[in-house]
Design an enzyme around this catalytic site. Sequence first.
Site, short mmCIF file in Angstrom:
data_model
loop_
_atom_site.label_atom_id
_atom_site.label_comp_id
_atom_site.label_asym_id
_atom_site.label_seq_id
_atom_site.Cartn_x
_atom_site.Cartn_y
_atom_site.Cartn_z
N HIS A 277 -1.57 97.17 -64.74
CA HIS A 277 -1.12 98.55 -64.97
C HIS A 277 0.01 98.93 -64.02
O HIS A 277 0.47 100.06 -64.03
CB HIS A 277 -2.30 99.50 -64.75
CG HIS A 277 -2.84 99.47 -63.36
ND1 HIS A 277 -3.39 98.32 -62.81
CD2 HIS A 277 -2.89 100.41 -62.39
CE1 HIS A 277 -3.77 98.59 -61.58
NE2 HIS A 277 -3.48 99.83 -61.29
N CYS A 278 0.45 97.98 -63.19
CA CYS A 278 1.49 98.33 -62.20
C CYS A 278 2.81 97.60 -62.49
O CYS A 278 3.79 98.20 -62.90
CB CYS A 278 1.05 97.93 -60.79
SG CYS A 278 -0.50 98.58 -60.28
N ILE A 279 2.79 96.28 -62.27
CA ILE A 279 4.05 95.54 -62.21
C ILE A 279 4.86 95.61 -63.49
O ILE A 279 6.07 95.87 -63.44
CB ILE A 279 3.79 94.06 -61.80
CG1 ILE A 279 2.91 94.00 -60.55
CG2 ILE A 279 5.12 93.35 -61.58
CD1 ILE A 279 3.42 94.78 -59.37
N VAL A 281 4.84 97.86 -65.68
CA VAL A 281 4.97 99.25 -66.15
C VAL A 281 5.90 100.06 -65.26
O VAL A 281 6.82 100.73 -65.72
CB VAL A 281 3.57 99.91 -66.20
CG1 VAL A 281 3.70 101.41 -66.46
CG2 VAL A 281 2.71 99.25 -67.27
N ASP A 282 5.68 99.96 -63.95
CA ASP A 282 6.38 100.86 -63.02
C ASP A 282 7.90 100.81 -63.13
O ASP A 282 8.56 101.86 -63.11
CB ASP A 282 5.94 100.56 -61.57
CG ASP A 282 4.45 100.83 -61.37
OD1 ASP A 282 3.83 101.40 -62.29
OD2 ASP A 282 3.91 100.44 -60.33
#
Length: 442
Positions: A277-279, A281-282
Amino acid sequence: MKITHPKVTMSIRKSAKKKKNIVAIIGLGYVGLPLAVLCAEKGYRTYGVALDRKKVNMINSGVSPIPGDQELDRLVAKKGIIATIDAGIIRKSDIAIICVPTPVDKFYNPDLGPVKSAATKVAKNMKRGQLVIVESTINPGVCEEVVLPILEKDGKKLGKDFFLAHCPERINPGDPKWNVRNIPRVVGGVTPQCTKRAAIFYRSILEGNVREMKSIKEAEATKIIENSFRDINIAFVNELAKSFDKLGIDVHDVIKGAATKPFAFMAHYPSCGVGGHCIPVDPYYLIERAKQSGFDHRFLRLAREINNSMPAYVVNQLIRILNDIGKPLKGTTVGVLGLSYKPNVGDIRESPSLKIIELLRSFSANVHVYDPYFPQQSTVKTLDALLSKSTAVILATGHKEFVALTAGELKRRGVKVIIDGQNALDREKIIRAGIRYKGIGR
Ligand code: SAJ
């Protein structure tokens, strides 16, 4: 770097608890739940607001809804927090912390819907003088351009009726060393007073250092560049993998070689794709916001394109090897090992496995899936069952039971082809066993 001395820290912790002792956390996922149990452990009366009644009931009965995190299981079992679906509880709290997802849609456009909805709940249930903190990962500008106007509705005034700060989450699922308690954090507020209030709160619950940033935008930007840094470095080695496949060079060994350099090199490794949910998406949050200001992050976009291309690269490699042995992908039984986006955790968000499975099915392959963390979504009950059914196997997730697979075990079960999506298996032994092996860049 703002460093406080133990004596000062202790008094800050005491004063923070004395004055402000009720915390409401909106969102009880991978970020909100660990934070909530930590606040409770540090003496705050802690409410957690979630949308899902089933999740609320589990937490109130001491059961963590997040799989595969023993430490969190232990803390939730203490029943130190009160979970509810009723956002009205926010009006009791001195501190309201927004920990909701910041996803992208299928076109990779940022989706601030959950953040707007959480901010609206806070605005409707605001307690005078409340400190509002956003932990969700957001691009520079979101707090002042999106959240602040929602909180200021009905004439509420920043600095009087409420204070607003951002403290980007740094949860690292499954990390045995770094956890919500000891990871250093950055914090930034709309005003210096907002920053200070948030810093005092975080210093009252965290063991790690809390760095006060000069503005809320700086705090927002910090997290985005941390994860964009990781994404571009992974894209770098994924592009190298594609190049070295043609040059017949083992990129994994070359990276290990480069990593012997004790400075100015940080090893990243190619894989079947970038999930979580981070790399993945951000970077889109920064790309999109910068575009609105007339700047095109070509480099960040290219890195995203390279990383998003890896699932198809894996399937193409499989097609080439099956062709070599006279087998079309169509009708061939392919076993996919792993649904999680990273090893030894149960988290499927943006997982490359999902894209690989979709592609295999689009070629009419007969697909089996096994992930011990996802029995419901697995098509077989055991690793053994998957191997015995599969002509070809794709290792998509580096779960420990998968990376322990030996050439003998693969051979005994009649596996003909292995695509090692995590470069985790013993290439030479597998080839010597007469099994076709292809890694990512090796
Ligand atoms: N990946 C690669 N090659 C690498 C590293 C990762 O392909 O060299 C892939 C993984 O397989 C996975 C994805 O990238 O699919 C993300 O992996 P990750 O290790 O970055 O795991 P995350 O998503 O849990 O990232 C978190 C992030 N933490 C926060 O956002 C607070 C990230 O900033 C951390 O750097 C990362 O954990 C970490 O270091 O473990």
